[in-house]
Design a protein around this motif. Structure first.
Motif, mmCIF file in Angstrom:
data_model
loop_
_atom_site.group_PDB
_atom_site.id
_atom_site.type_symbol
_atom_site.label_atom_id
_atom_site.label_comp_id
_atom_site.label_asym_id
_atom_site.label_seq_id
_atom_site.Cartn_x
_atom_site.Cartn_y
_atom_site.Cartn_z
ATOM 1 N N ILE A 128 50.133 41.571 38.774
ATOM 2 C CA ILE A 128 48.937 42.501 37.934
ATOM 3 C C ILE A 128 48.048 43.119 38.739
ATOM 4 N N ILE A 129 47.501 42.500 39.668
ATOM 5 C CA ILE A 129 46.477 42.893 40.570
ATOM 6 C C ILE A 129 46.918 44.204 41.221
ATOM 7 N N TYR A 130 47.955 44.095 41.989
ATOM 8 C CA TYR A 130 48.348 45.232 42.788
ATOM 9 C C TYR A 130 48.811 46.264 41.810
ATOM 10 N N THR A 131 49.313 46.201 40.681
ATOM 11 C CA THR A 131 49.726 47.270 39.982
ATOM 12 C C THR A 131 48.559 47.943 39.159
ATOM 13 N N ILE A 132 47.180 47.069 38.963
ATOM 14 C CA ILE A 132 45.920 47.862 38.551
ATOM 15 C C ILE A 132 45.547 48.544 39.625
ATOM 16 N N LYS A 133 45.443 48.042 40.942
ATOM 17 C CA LYS A 133 44.682 48.827 42.210
ATOM 18 C C LYS A 133 45.395 49.907 42.362
ATOM 19 N N THR A 134 46.796 49.934 42.128
ATOM 20 C CA THR A 134 47.632 50.995 42.609
ATOM 21 C C THR A 134 47.681 52.124 41.289
ATOM 22 N N SER A 190 50.077 55.796 29.263
ATOM 23 C CA SER A 190 49.356 54.697 30.184
ATOM 24 C C SER A 190 50.206 53.842 30.875
ATOM 25 N N LEU A 191 49.857 53.006 31.702
ATOM 26 C CA LEU A 191 50.673 51.976 32.530
ATOM 27 C C LEU A 191 50.485 50.837 31.318
ATOM 28 N N SER A 201 39.121 47.254 38.475
ATOM 29 C CA SER A 201 39.387 47.482 39.763
ATOM 30 C C SER A 201 39.941 46.595 40.641
ATOM 31 N N GLY A 202 40.643 45.632 39.874
ATOM 32 C CA GLY A 202 41.658 44.500 40.487
ATOM 33 C C GLY A 202 41.076 43.448 41.002
ATOM 34 N N GLU A 203 39.817 43.029 40.429
ATOM 35 C CA GLU A 203 38.780 42.015 41.028
ATOM 36 C C GLU A 203 39.249 40.882 40.011
ATOM 37 N N ILE A 204 39.295 39.469 40.502
ATOM 38 C CA ILE A 204 39.519 38.533 39.603
ATOM 39 C C ILE A 204 37.903 37.920 39.328
ATOM 40 N N ILE A 205 37.766 37.876 38.052
ATOM 41 C CA ILE A 205 36.472 37.314 37.314
ATOM 42 C C ILE A 205 36.688 35.811 36.741
ATOM 43 N N LYS A 206 36.037 34.931 37.249
ATOM 44 C CA LYS A 206 36.267 33.656 36.267
ATOM 45 C C LYS A 206 34.812 33.859 35.544
ATOM 46 N N ALA A 207 35.048 33.437 34.202
ATOM 47 C CA ALA A 207 34.092 33.668 33.149
ATOM 48 C C ALA A 207 34.084 32.441 32.257
ATOM 49 N N ASN A 208 33.170 31.715 31.986
ATOM 50 C CA ASN A 208 32.751 30.758 31.097
ATOM 51 C C ASN A 208 31.538 30.837 30.563
ATOM 52 N N ARG A 209 31.141 29.359 29.730
ATOM 53 C CA ARG A 209 29.835 29.741 29.070
ATOM 54 C C ARG A 209 28.695 29.535 30.107
#
Ligand SMILES: Cc1cc2nc3c(=O)[nH]c(=O)nc-3n(C[C@H](O)[C@H](O)[C@H](O)COP(=O)(O)OP(=O)(O)OC[C@H]3O[C@@H](n4cnc5c(N)ncnc54)[C@H](O)[C@@H]3O)c2cc1C
Length: 306
Positions: free
Chosen positions: A97-103, A126-127, A211-219
């Protein structure tokens, strides 16, 4: 047989004679043309033009004209919203997923079970990321009753995994063929009494941004992203993983009651609202007069089944 043989021999002889005379005629014609400049220039010009036209026909146009193209049309369950996308990927890993988004430079669309009805899962050209193969359990904590999943998993598959531990999904829709990612992205609701939409059972998300960045999100961490992604229809990024609070498995028993619509509020306040034993409830309103409501209730049931 002999007559046939003689006939073929005759045909062959005449063909040779005809070919010979055509060939010698052509030779004489070319000799005459070559001898006179006034004839040779237009003749060879015409010949070159004819050759050019033949080559043009042969090599112009779309070389893939006859090729069968991969079906790149995304549709939802209604089949009323076909959308042509540019490319479809079915990732199995987060890195894919990350590679595809980045490219990718163009628009990106995300699809879960594709049960939303209105073309929310695709975008022209779209992709398209089809999440359904990204569907594994990442972690199950039976003590805390929490599960982390890849979001392409369907509720029914998740339920199969947790049922042997006597656990159940806390909040989901009325049907189990939706994906966790699709359910979170629309902030779905169920028929649960005492629970609002799914957001209250979501503990944490792992989101991949544009941008292909992984974000951890919680409360506590990235709370604004957490709130925006739940019910965000994929606008914030790809929800790759979700940690959900689970509930204890309980047996339920269904019962129904037909009521006058005018009596429904009073009935609901005294029989359903704040009643700990009621797990699910819904009211079906009947056409054409809409003055009757059938209340369908699922209550906790402690009976043992033999
Ligand atoms: C018969 C039926 C009954 C329904 N019952 C209910 C109900 O009881 N309660 C209720 O609330 N809704 C209900 N719905 C609506 C349903 O909850 C939504 O359509 C839900 O989105 C379906 O999940 P899905 O996996 O098919 O999502 P999809 O339709 O595939 O996707 C929905 C949206 O989420 C986005 N998305 C999908 N996966 C991700 C991801 N991993 N990351 C980021 N974005 C993503 C998509 O781009 C799209 O915008 C019902 C729909 C039907 C057809």
């Amino acid at each position: 047989m002999k007559r046939l043989f003689n006939l073929l021999r005759l045909l062959f002889r005449y063909s040779i004679i005809i070919l010979k005379s055509v060939f010698s005629g052509l030779r004489n014609l070319i000799r005459i043309i070559n001898g006179k400049k006034v004839l040779s220039i237009p003749f060879y010009g015409l010949l070159a033009f004819a050759l050019y036209v033949v080559l043009l026909i042969q090599f112009s146009g779309d070389p893939t004209f006859n090729k069968t193209f991969e079906n790149k049309r995304i549709n939802d369950i209604t089949q009323l919203n076909p959308i042509q996308v540019n490319r479809i990927i079915k990732p199995k890993t987060i890195n894919e997923i990350i590679y595809t988004i980045k490219t990718t430079t163009g628009p990106i669309s995300i699809g879960g079970g594709k049960y939303s009805m209105g073309g929310q899962t695709a975008f022209e050209n779209s992709l398209h990321i089809d999440m359904r193969s990204f569907n594994k359990v990442v972690k199950l904590d039976t003590i805390k009753k929490q599960i982390t999943v890849q979001t392409g998993i369907r509720w029914r598959d998740l339920q199969k995994i947790i049922d042997p531990y006597n656990l159940s999904v806390k909040i989901m829709q009325t049907y189990s063929n939706f994906t966790v990612g699709g359910a979170i992205s629309v902030n779905c609701h169920g028929r649960y009494i005492g629970h609002g939409p799914i957001i209250s059972s979501v503990l944490e998300l792992k989101i991949i941004t544009a941008s292909g960045e992984i974000i951890k999100a919680n409360r506590q961490v990235n709370q604004d992203i957490f709130n925006a992604a739940i019910g965000g229809y994929g606008g914030i990024g790809v929800i790759a993983e979700a940690t959900l609070q689970l509930a204890d498995n309980v047996k339920v028993e269904r019962s129904t009651q037909l009521l006058e619509a005018a009596d429904y509020n009073t009935y609901f306040d005294s029989n359903i609202k704040n009643k700990e034993e009621v797990i699910f409830q819904n009211g079906d309103l009947y056409p054409p007069d809409y003055n009757k409501i059938r209340s369908v209730v699922w209550k906790k049931n402690r009976k043992t089944i033999n």
